[in-house]
Design an enzyme around this catalytic site. Sequence first.
Site, PDB file in Angstrom:
ATOM      1  N   SER A  39       0.883  -1.158   0.000  1.00  0.00           N
ATOM      2  CA  SER A  39       0.000   0.000   0.000  1.00  0.00           C
ATOM      3  C   SER A  39       0.921   1.207   0.000  1.00  0.00           C
ATOM      4  CB  SER A  39      -0.871  -0.036   1.257  1.00  0.00           C
ATOM      5  OG  SER A  39      -1.931   0.871   1.148  1.00  0.00           O
ATOM      6  N   GLU A  40       0.860   2.048  -1.054  1.00  0.00           N
ATOM      7  CA  GLU A  40       1.905   3.052  -1.208  1.00  0.00           C
ATOM      8  C   GLU A  40       1.913   4.107  -0.113  1.00  0.00           C
ATOM      9  OE1 GLU A  40      -0.545   2.584  -3.438  1.00  0.00           O
ATOM     10  OE2 GLU A  40      -1.190   4.466  -4.365  1.00  0.00           O
ATOM     11  N   ASN A  41       0.833   4.195   0.656  1.00  0.00           N
ATOM     12  CA  ASN A  41       0.864   5.126   1.778  1.00  0.00           C
ATOM     13  C   ASN A  41       1.708   4.624   2.947  1.00  0.00           C
ATOM     14  OD1 ASN A  41      -1.282   3.190   2.003  1.00  0.00           O
ATOM     15  ND2 ASN A  41      -2.023   4.282   3.810  1.00  0.00           N
ATOM     16  N   SER A  98       8.541   3.961   0.928  1.00  0.00           N
ATOM     17  CA  SER A  98       7.507   3.326   0.121  1.00  0.00           C
ATOM     18  C   SER A  98       7.780   3.530  -1.364  1.00  0.00           C
ATOM     19  CB  SER A  98       6.142   3.922   0.484  1.00  0.00           C
ATOM     20  OG  SER A  98       5.117   3.245  -0.195  1.00  0.00           O
TER      21      SER A  98
END
Lengths: 216, 216, 220, 220
Positions: free
Chosen positions: D49-51, D91
């Site tokens: 999840s890129e967050n 990330s």
Amino acid sequence: MDKRITLKEAVDMIKDGSVIMVGGFLACGTPDKLIDALVSKGVKDLTLICNDTGTPERGVGKLVATKQFKTIYATHIGTNKETGRQMMAGETEVHLIPQGTMAEQIRAAGYGLGGFLTATGVGTEVEKGKQVLEVDGKTYLLEKPLKADFALIYADVADTKGNLKYRGSTRNFNPVMAAAADVTIVEARKVVPVGEIDANDVVVPGAFVNYIVEEK
Amino acid sequence: MDKRITLKEAVDMIKDGSVIMVGGFLACGTPDKLIDALVSKGVKDLTLICNDTGTPERGVGKLVATKQFKTIYATHIGTNKETGRQMMAGETEVHLIPQGTMAEQIRAAGYGLGGFLTATGVGTEVEKGKQVLEVDGKTYLLEKPLKADFALIYADVADTKGNLKYRGSTRNFNPVMAAAADVTIVEARKVVPVGEIDANDVVVPGAFVNYIVEEK
Amino acid sequence: MMDKQQTQEFIAKRVAQELQDGNVVNLGIGLPTLVANFVPADKSVDFQSENGFIGLGPVPADGNEDWNIVNAGGSCVTILPGGVFFDSATSFGIIRGGHVDITVLGALQVAENGDIANYMIPGKMVPGMGGAMDLLSGAKKVIVAMEHTAKGNPKLLKKCNLPLTAVKAVDLIITEMGVIEVTPEGFVLVERNPEYTVEQIQEATEATLHVSPKLKEMAV
Amino acid sequence: MMDKQQTQEFIAKRVAQELQDGNVVNLGIGLPTLVANFVPADKSVDFQSENGFIGLGPVPADGNEDWNIVNAGGSCVTILPGGVFFDSATSFGIIRGGHVDITVLGALQVAENGDIANYMIPGKMVPGMGGAMDLLSGAKKVIVAMEHTAKGNPKLLKKCNLPLTAVKAVDLIITEMGVIEVTPEGFVLVERNPEYTVEQIQEATEATLHVSPKLKEMAV
């Protein structure tokens, strides 16, 4: 050296026209008390550097609703229609930046780099106005550092020196922003005495932090 | 996915002429068992990327003593006179790099950046052969990524997916190297089942790690 | 006349006076390391070790060594409460990004424009610059702590003739003879060890020493 | 004929077949998110999840939400054992550095050279590119998962006319009509949904579809 101050002392530092970077991703990991206090203070013509503009009711979106931003740097504003409206109406200047590029630009500012080369955005609108460099046969954009007067960041636990820890996905932009502003103010869910955070588990060194406001 | 392999399986991958980066700072945080196994294997013409060359008896210095390096990239070789001797005698090609620049070059390789701008080394011998850029009135060197075929790194605790934790100053170059090689092999003091390391306390994500050798 | 050890301690004590409450400080190997022994009791100073931590503590007692905690010279040290360990990229981000308030280093030569040479003598074995170039370009304030001359030969020069470690980097020089600020006008003598006259200090200095109108006596 | 939901699930199931054991995968919002529901039981896949984490787990049961764990769409999710949280720079280091094996995204248009437009329609409100540009330039393999046309209008084009999200980025396109590889020669149809003839798929595609000599039937 105890870096704790009151919420009022914190917002008193921020003036009309200040450039602020605010941690959080869709209001997860945003320093909510600091935002609320800025809304109350009514400080204006701010420049915002933030992943997104939250929603009209959450996160930095509250400051969008009150039209306190002159300029916004964000990666995505789709969750706050008011930001889009202000942008289309020419009321607020909005710069959209790829998320990884923004994270790295903020880190570059905090870590003393003059810029970096990324392939992200090559051949797109993002390329406009930027220096394009070819290095070893590959094409890159030169992206410059992004710094602020104030970083308003969140932490789960802080010690009084400003060493910080996080929980879950609240981390996001907070650690890179910590280093990238002249003055870094942390809103911490909880403040503990020095020595209580294991030196091996600190995420943000206190050396980046100027002040701490404890959530109560 | 259990990434554990034997020490023999690990060194079997490394061939004459391989480019290896090795974690550690004056042999603190160096994967000693992997080094010893490379000495035993006698693999040669290696290129080394490492902060220093340890001492003749410790760390990568053992591989210097056995003349297994053709080329060395380091920030400081003063603690190993044999490296200096080989350099002066023209037996080994030694490139000296500022420590912060090396750390960032390795990170750039692992994090997909084409390079970065630093003021470190401007106006010195380090500038030679490099592109000099002026950005917003300041002069910088363009430094390029530094990558390897193999990263041989150390960790205090690993889970079987390769999530890593560190203790003390053993961390140094290990986390940045983890991402910067085609194949990353971790020598872990201790391997624990998945789920035993708190997701908030992981220093190196297992996504960077290919194989784990447990110290015994 | 002070002997070598007394001279080094005298310089280190004077450097310690420059440290401010809350400062993050990086000390080079050798003489600069001594500065940690003389931090005023009323000041809280955090020492950074570029191999990966802030909160450098004293050398452990014999038998209490933890070889997972060493300084940038590879010696066993300790970490104080409130300290933090990090990797090399973060460590040099702290340094390069101006989060180190003061770095104290030795030098072979310093020029009146702030150029410094401290890592390489052509023809001799080159140990490498380690973290010195990053510290010189990144720290907010650079203090050179060293003996004023090398066996009588000036080290404060019009121009360095050894390969530079950094350009226009030095802010302050502290020697056993005095305290010298590096300004756009060149070297300015702001403090004088009362054991030496201004003339003697100038004689030991190749570049012109401008004497500050507020010249004080060094007191340690 | 499949309805909208069936179509999306059909595409998601076929995308899931592309996932290999040990892969790190990033799924875009919308249709791509469905892929997580169809991972083959014999494969261990980690979703990013890129967050800020790897190890994205299912949506928590009502009442068990932890608002400190949300996905890139801001919805409450969970993290699986062996997961790891990190900051945005890490990330996107993972993404940009090629440590994400597969990214699955939707598109407005894909060109036969792999160009993709998926974030902006001139004149309409621009939501921003979020992490899409970094994912497209960094992930090892880019899979576009989408309906073949936009209400009958081709989305697989000779050339995109909307602003690009990335140049020459797409590797594979999976629609309800078929599976198309993007090669130096252009679009190559490698699988066909038996519900459609090659002619029908070509008709719904602006650019030329080269038919693979090994053309197979899509089976999900």
